[in-house]
Design an enzyme around this catalytic site. Structure first.
Site, short mmCIF file in Angstrom:
data_model
loop_
_atom_site.label_atom_id
_atom_site.label_comp_id
_atom_site.label_asym_id
_atom_site.label_seq_id
_atom_site.Cartn_x
_atom_site.Cartn_y
_atom_site.Cartn_z
N GLU A 21 -13.12 -18.02 6.36
CA GLU A 21 -12.20 -17.26 7.12
C GLU A 21 -12.89 -16.60 8.30
O GLU A 21 -12.45 -16.53 9.41
CB GLU A 21 -11.30 -16.19 6.34
CG GLU A 21 -10.29 -16.64 5.54
CD GLU A 21 -9.21 -17.54 6.23
OE1 GLU A 21 -9.01 -17.44 7.27
OE2 GLU A 21 -8.59 -17.96 5.54
N ASP A 32 -5.56 -18.39 16.31
CA ASP A 32 -6.25 -19.38 15.15
C ASP A 32 -5.95 -20.71 15.94
O ASP A 32 -5.15 -20.95 16.85
CB ASP A 32 -5.80 -19.11 13.98
CG ASP A 32 -4.28 -19.65 13.61
OD1 ASP A 32 -3.55 -20.22 14.60
OD2 ASP A 32 -3.74 -19.61 12.35
#
Length: 154
Positions: A27, A36
């Site tokens: 992550e 993202d």
């Protein structure tokens, strides 16, 4: 806290110790919110709930969020998987659920295969979950390979 609650906490802690390095590595830590790969506002270690672009968090806040959310993912794995699992498999599945979501896992062929006793087939199903926003992502491919490797350990 009840004895049952303490036992559940200890059970999650074992898998959590295996899963934390995987999730934090794949992550990555971002203290400032960003979009993202599919355009979702994200902060810390992939946290998306209520995030606004420009928002900031401290390392301590991010660590608390990661521990809480990964603990929830592992608890969901424990609820949904009906066959015995070593902590390594629970950790791999917890990492997967942290990324893909509880709902997706609950409806997945991966879960169906695991619960039917097809451990290798179930673990290998994770390799199909490498797409986001219609694109195959190298980072997800690498993460899934690591999760499968941990999942098939006994």
């Amino acid at each position: 806290m009840s004895v049952k609650g303490r036992v559940a906490g200890v059970a999650v802690a074992g898998a959590l110790s295996f899963a934390l390095p995987i999730v934090s590595y794949y992550e990555g830590l971002n203290l400032i919110a960003y979009l993202d790969p599919v355009g979702v506002p994200t902060i810390c270690y992939g946290h998306t709930d209520g995030v606004k672009i420009g928002q900031t968090r401290s390392v301590a806040e991010c660590d608390r969020l990661l521990n809480a959310e990964l603990g929830q993912a592992i608890s969901a794995v424990d609820r949904l998987v009906k066959v015995p699992m070593p902590d390594t498999r629970r950790a791999a599945l917890g990492s997967f659920v942290y990324n893909a979501g509880i709902g997706a896992f609950a409806k997945s062929t991966l879960l169906k295969k695991l619960n039917s006793g097809d451990i290798l087939g179930g673990c290998n199903e994770m390799l199909r979950w490498v797409w986001a926003g219609g694109k195959k992502l190298k980072g997800l491919e690498r993460r899934r390979q690591a999760e499968v490797k941990l999942c098939i350990q006994s």
